[in-house]
Design a protein around this motif. Structure first.
Motif, mmCIF file in Angstrom:
data_model
loop_
_atom_site.group_PDB
_atom_site.id
_atom_site.type_symbol
_atom_site.label_atom_id
_atom_site.label_comp_id
_atom_site.label_asym_id
_atom_site.label_seq_id
_atom_site.Cartn_x
_atom_site.Cartn_y
_atom_site.Cartn_z
ATOM 1 N N ARG A 25 0.818 -1.217 0.000
ATOM 2 C CA ARG A 25 0.000 0.000 0.000
ATOM 3 C C ARG A 25 0.848 1.262 0.000
ATOM 4 O O ARG A 25 0.330 2.345 -0.266
ATOM 5 N N ALA A 26 2.131 1.134 0.300
ATOM 6 C CA ALA A 26 3.001 2.305 0.397
ATOM 7 C C ALA A 26 3.584 2.658 -0.970
ATOM 8 O O ALA A 26 3.695 1.804 -1.856
ATOM 9 N N VAL A 27 3.958 3.921 -1.113
ATOM 10 C CA VAL A 27 4.696 4.316 -2.302
ATOM 11 C C VAL A 27 6.035 3.572 -2.291
ATOM 12 O O VAL A 27 6.755 3.634 -1.299
ATOM 13 N N PRO A 28 6.350 2.827 -3.338
ATOM 14 C CA PRO A 28 7.549 1.987 -3.298
ATOM 15 C C PRO A 28 8.838 2.807 -3.291
ATOM 16 O O PRO A 28 8.967 3.786 -4.027
ATOM 17 N N ILE A 29 9.759 2.408 -2.434
ATOM 18 C CA ILE A 29 11.097 2.985 -2.438
ATOM 19 C C ILE A 29 12.085 1.912 -2.877
ATOM 20 O O ILE A 29 11.829 0.714 -2.703
ATOM 21 N N THR A 30 13.170 2.339 -3.490
ATOM 22 C CA THR A 30 14.117 1.396 -4.077
ATOM 23 C C THR A 30 15.538 1.713 -3.646
ATOM 24 O O THR A 30 15.945 2.879 -3.606
ATOM 25 N N LEU A 31 16.279 0.655 -3.333
ATOM 26 C CA LEU A 31 17.707 0.737 -3.101
ATOM 27 C C LEU A 31 18.331 -0.358 -3.958
ATOM 28 O O LEU A 31 18.555 -1.468 -3.498
ATOM 29 N N ASN A 32 18.573 -0.038 -5.219
ATOM 30 C CA ASN A 32 19.066 -1.024 -6.173
ATOM 31 C C ASN A 32 20.432 -1.545 -5.714
ATOM 32 O O ASN A 32 21.397 -0.785 -5.637
ATOM 33 N N PRO A 33 20.542 -2.831 -5.391
ATOM 34 C CA PRO A 33 21.823 -3.354 -4.902
ATOM 35 C C PRO A 33 22.927 -3.286 -5.944
ATOM 36 O O PRO A 33 24.113 -3.344 -5.598
ATOM 37 N N LEU A 34 22.559 -3.163 -7.224
ATOM 38 C CA LEU A 34 23.561 -3.099 -8.281
ATOM 39 C C LEU A 34 24.122 -1.695 -8.475
ATOM 40 O O LEU A 34 25.057 -1.513 -9.261
ATOM 41 N N GLU A 35 23.581 -0.717 -7.760
ATOM 42 C CA GLU A 35 24.044 0.663 -7.905
ATOM 43 C C GLU A 35 25.064 1.003 -6.822
ATOM 44 O O GLU A 35 24.743 0.990 -5.632
ATOM 45 N N PRO A 36 26.306 1.327 -7.201
ATOM 46 C CA PRO A 36 27.275 1.746 -6.182
ATOM 47 C C PRO A 36 26.866 3.097 -5.596
ATOM 48 O O PRO A 36 26.196 3.894 -6.255
ATOM 49 N N ALA A 37 27.279 3.350 -4.366
ATOM 50 C CA ALA A 37 27.077 4.677 -3.805
ATOM 51 C C ALA A 37 27.857 5.683 -4.645
ATOM 52 O O ALA A 37 28.886 5.349 -5.239
ATOM 53 N N PRO A 38 27.381 6.921 -4.744
ATOM 54 C CA PRO A 38 28.080 7.928 -5.564
ATOM 55 C C PRO A 38 29.555 8.036 -5.197
ATOM 56 O O PRO A 38 29.911 8.203 -4.034
ATOM 57 N N GLY A 39 30.414 7.894 -6.215
ATOM 58 C CA GLY A 39 31.839 8.014 -6.000
ATOM 59 C C GLY A 39 32.515 6.765 -5.493
ATOM 60 O O GLY A 39 33.743 6.733 -5.370
ATOM 61 N N TYR A 40 31.747 5.717 -5.211
ATOM 62 C CA TYR A 40 32.357 4.498 -4.676
ATOM 63 C C TYR A 40 32.898 3.647 -5.826
ATOM 64 O O TYR A 40 32.223 3.487 -6.850
ATOM 65 N N PRO A 41 34.098 3.079 -5.698
ATOM 66 C CA PRO A 41 34.698 2.309 -6.805
ATOM 67 C C PRO A 41 33.818 1.135 -7.228
ATOM 68 O O PRO A 41 33.413 0.327 -6.387
#
Length: 202
Positions: A25-41
């Motif tokens: 029922r909630a607006v979906p939030i995403t934390l794509n595991p394939l996405e590195p944090a900004p600037g992370y190697p």
């Protein structure tokens, strides 16, 4: 995304924001595991993510090797230079964040390239079908892909409780927890530098 103004995505009480990643029922939030944090190697992120797959699902031997090789192939196919962590030389567009379907195809291709027997390739396919396909298509799938990207920095600044009401499988829960911890750990690295023992560390 996880701040106090996030009324539609979470329930807030006593200054604690509760985010249920599997609430339909909630607006979906995403934390794509394939996405590195900004600037992370990207190489360090790929190795860290491979370790998460292995730890959460108990992967060993040929299946673990196919997943690890497939991860590297996925980033290369999406335009990443695994040495510099930026766009591949000569690229005219920025590297893309991989999708699960691209990882899946890359893992299967890796099993072929590694010379696996039909039985070993079947083991790799069975893992993808029974574990990852089910996870990405299940109640928590929107947390992994397709929702509104989470601002990981806000998770660190706010009093936030991330919970999950839709996944009972212990291995899947371990993986989802690890996805969040990996992003927060990468977010905390100064200027995206890897930590001790990670690729690129001094």
């Amino acid at each position: 995304m996880a701040g106090a103004g996030q009324g539609r995505d979470a329930l807030t009480a006593d200054h604690i924001t509760v985010i249920d990643i599997a609430d339909p029922r909630a607006v979906p939030i995403t934390l794509n595991p394939l996405e590195p944090a900004p600037g992370y190697p990207v190489q360090a992120h790929a190795d860290r993510l491979a370790g998460l797959f292995e730890a959460a699902f108990g992967l060993q031997g040929p299946v673990a090797a196919a997943v690890r090789t497939g991860l590297r192939r996925t980033y290369t196919d999406c335009g990443w230079d695994m040495v510099t962590g930026t766009a591949a030389p000569g690229a005219v567009t920025s590297p893309a964040v991989p999708l699960y379907r691209q990882l899946r195809a890359a893992v299967l291709a890796a099993a072929e390239d590694l010379g696996y027997s039909p039985g070993m390739r079947a083991d790799v396919h069975a893992f993808l079908r029974s574990r990852l396909d089910t996870l990405w298509a299940g109640p928590a799938g929107r947390f992994l892909e397709g929702g509104h990207p989470v601002d990981a920095g806000s998770l660190l600044r706010a009093n936030t409780l991330v919970t999950n009401s839709g996944v009972a499988d212990d291995e899947a829960v371990s993986f989802l927890t690890g996805v969040l911890l990996v992003r927060l750990a990468e977010q905390l690295r100064p200027e995206g530098r890897p930590g001790r023992g990670e690729p690129g560390a001094g």
